[in-house]
Design a protein around this motif. Sequence first.
Motif, short mmCIF file in Angstrom:
data_model
loop_
_atom_site.label_atom_id
_atom_site.label_comp_id
_atom_site.label_asym_id
_atom_site.label_seq_id
_atom_site.Cartn_x
_atom_site.Cartn_y
_atom_site.Cartn_z
N LEU A 165 0.82 -1.22 0.00
CA LEU A 165 0.00 0.00 0.00
C LEU A 165 0.85 1.26 0.00
CD1 LEU A 165 -2.82 -0.87 2.59
CD2 LEU A 165 -2.82 -1.19 0.10
N VAL A 182 -9.59 4.82 -1.40
CA VAL A 182 -8.79 3.91 -2.25
C VAL A 182 -8.68 4.53 -3.64
CG1 VAL A 182 -8.68 1.62 -3.29
CG2 VAL A 182 -9.47 1.90 -0.91
N CYS A 183 -7.47 4.64 -4.15
CA CYS A 183 -7.22 5.40 -5.37
C CYS A 183 -6.31 4.65 -6.32
CB CYS A 183 -6.51 6.73 -5.04
SG CYS A 183 -7.47 7.83 -4.00
N LYS A 184 -6.23 5.17 -7.55
CA LYS A 184 -5.19 4.76 -8.49
C LYS A 184 -4.09 5.82 -8.48
CE LYS A 184 -6.94 7.14 -12.55
NZ LYS A 184 -7.51 7.08 -13.90
N GLN A 185 -2.92 5.43 -8.98
CA GLN A 185 -1.79 6.35 -9.15
C GLN A 185 -2.14 7.39 -10.21
OE1 GLN A 185 1.91 4.18 -9.90
NE2 GLN A 185 2.58 5.73 -11.33
N ILE A 233 -5.09 5.86 -0.53
CA ILE A 233 -4.42 4.56 -0.46
C ILE A 233 -4.39 3.99 -1.87
CG2 ILE A 233 -4.40 2.23 0.47
CD1 ILE A 233 -5.84 3.08 2.84
N VAL A 234 -3.18 3.80 -2.41
CA VAL A 234 -3.05 3.15 -3.72
C VAL A 234 -2.44 1.77 -3.52
CG1 VAL A 234 -1.97 3.25 -6.00
CG2 VAL A 234 -2.75 5.36 -4.91
N PRO A 235 -3.15 0.70 -3.99
CA PRO A 235 -2.52 -0.62 -3.96
C PRO A 235 -1.47 -0.65 -5.07
CG PRO A 235 -4.67 -0.78 -5.01
CD PRO A 235 -4.52 0.66 -4.57
N VAL A 236 -0.24 -1.01 -4.70
CA VAL A 236 0.91 -0.92 -5.62
C VAL A 236 1.44 -2.32 -5.89
CG1 VAL A 236 3.34 -0.22 -5.69
CG2 VAL A 236 1.59 1.41 -4.96
N LYS A 237 1.74 -2.61 -7.17
CA LYS A 237 2.33 -3.91 -7.48
C LYS A 237 3.68 -3.73 -8.17
CE LYS A 237 -0.21 -4.63 -11.79
NZ LYS A 237 -1.04 -5.59 -12.52
N ASP B 239 2.71 2.82 -14.29
CA ASP B 239 1.52 2.94 -13.44
C ASP B 239 1.49 1.67 -12.61
OD1 ASP B 239 -0.87 2.94 -12.17
OD2 ASP B 239 -2.10 3.25 -13.95
N LEU B 240 1.89 1.78 -11.35
CA LEU B 240 2.05 0.60 -10.50
C LEU B 240 0.75 0.18 -9.81
CD1 LEU B 240 5.49 1.39 -8.77
CD2 LEU B 240 5.03 0.54 -11.07
N THR B 241 -0.35 0.89 -10.10
CA THR B 241 -1.61 0.58 -9.43
C THR B 241 -2.01 -0.88 -9.64
OG1 THR B 241 -2.32 2.83 -9.98
CG2 THR B 241 -4.01 1.31 -9.16
N ALA B 242 -2.31 -1.58 -8.55
CA ALA B 242 -2.83 -2.95 -8.64
C ALA B 242 -4.35 -2.85 -8.78
CB ALA B 242 -2.44 -3.74 -7.39
N TYR B 243 -4.80 -2.53 -10.00
CA TYR B 243 -6.23 -2.29 -10.24
C TYR B 243 -7.08 -3.48 -9.80
CZ TYR B 243 -5.01 1.84 -12.94
OH TYR B 243 -4.54 3.08 -13.31
N TYR B 245 -6.92 -5.25 -7.34
CA TYR B 245 -7.16 -5.35 -5.89
C TYR B 245 -7.98 -4.16 -5.38
CZ TYR B 245 -6.17 -6.02 -0.93
OH TYR B 245 -6.29 -6.20 0.43
N MET B 246 -8.36 -3.24 -6.24
CA MET B 246 -9.02 -2.03 -5.75
C MET B 246 -10.40 -2.30 -5.17
SD MET B 246 -7.78 0.95 -8.40
CE MET B 246 -8.48 2.33 -7.48
N LEU B 249 -10.04 -3.77 -1.69
CA LEU B 249 -9.54 -2.74 -0.78
C LEU B 249 -10.65 -1.74 -0.45
CD1 LEU B 249 -6.83 -2.18 0.59
CD2 LEU B 249 -6.20 -0.77 -1.37
N ASN B 250 -11.46 -1.41 -1.45
CA ASN B 250 -12.59 -0.52 -1.22
C ASN B 250 -13.54 -1.08 -0.18
OD1 ASN B 250 -12.89 2.07 -2.42
ND2 ASN B 250 -12.77 1.09 -4.43
#
Lengths: 254, 254
Positions: A165, A182-185, A233-237, B239-243, B245-246, B249-250
Amino acid sequence: MNRPLILVTNDDGITAPGIRKLISIVNEIGDVIVVAPNSPQSGKGHAITINSTLSFEELNLDGPQRDFSCSGTPVDCVKMALDKILPRKPDLVVSGINHGANSSINVIYSGTMSAAVEAGVEGLQAIGFSLSDLKWEADFDQAEEFIKDIVLKTLENPMPKGVVLNVNIPNLKKEEIKGIKVCKQANAKWEESFDERTNPHGKKYYWLTGYFNNMDQSEDADETALANGFISIVPVKFDLTAYEYMNELNSIYQ
Amino acid sequence: MNRPLILVTNDDGITAPGIRKLISIVNEIGDVIVVAPNSPQSGKGHAITINSTLSFEELNLDGPQRDFSCSGTPVDCVKMALDKILPRKPDLVVSGINHGANSSINVIYSGTMSAAVEAGVEGLQAIGFSLSDLKWEADFDQAEEFIKDIVLKTLENPMPKGVVLNVNIPNLKKEEIKGIKVCKQANAKWEESFDERTNPHGKKYYWLTGYFNNMDQSEDADETALANGFISIVPVKFDLTAYEYMNELNSIYQ
């Protein structure tokens, strides 16, 4: 149930007010071991030390946690902690609280977030926390309850492997913070502008400066949430594969 | 049509045989400007220099290209090139040829790939090239035709914004290379094992070592392609967002 083992690190260095606040928060939740850089490591991204040596030493600082000061980058700290310092794999790795936001594209330059990502590579639960205030004397108290909430929720709801996160906190009083989103980058970048100077021997040198260019007004972008008073909060991979482009690329190389 | 303007950089330093070979290849395709580190920068990831200064100078090396040696990291080189050295935005940025593979998770530690990613952040077409041979005297000639092919195909088929290429080449004779394969980033990691030593003053210090653990046998993983004698191309995004999992997480933060 045993208290969770929590590793704390950062990129501003082990004495920074941001990490000392984060330590005080997680001391209430688990057994805490700190392994953090002995000097500022901002902007070090995912750098590791391969062409020189590393060392660490235990410090005697206030609080129930154990503190280890490490000569390397934030990612080095995580690696050293796991291989040489921690008694077992930690239940959670928290990084920060960074002095300054690591929202949008800053995730890739940030030592704070790279430490969290490295923990994710190691298969661990990990969170990076950053406050939108670059000042050394930033007011980290305002975010305390939110950070505790996010740490507890993460311990209760483990993330899938490969996700960490990126939490960014607006520089507001706690009663002004609207909540957690919960957001995107966000799609944003720095527009470079090197500051040119001349040294006493007549040679030019440069300081990296620039301004931040947010090109993303979408409702669910982290920059938008922060601007609207939310914690993002951006989930990052760290699987960087652009899967959505693989078919087209395949057609080019067939 | 004008010849394309091509920026070349790397992380092994401007005198490394790998970058000299890459320069000779792209000299046949376009007008080339080299802006590369004046010292080895392997493992520097996406590090940038914010707490000290940078400088560069033009060198007089063989070939029609212009060569600039820069004091910073690979990402600094790209930023300096764009802001201070290049006459206009380049049509392509190529980084490498790295001495050693940057397949799978190595993409996040690699200065070579971080330079390509930085070019992508700047909205440019970019490719990182790496050869699976760490040796300074590695045989880069074997890959020449493949690299030329990939550069030409990229100029003819521009990638969408936000995507760059991570190209890894197996250490084989050209007639043994089976072809080019579009891949995903393999799920792999380094298992750390710090080598502990004692300095003349009795203090312990450490060298980062470890072994590579490939946990991914899937047919379309880059490690698999390399092991089978193919050149791997992974489209890489920042763009590292783990879409994926959003949603979950929400539900935790509702």
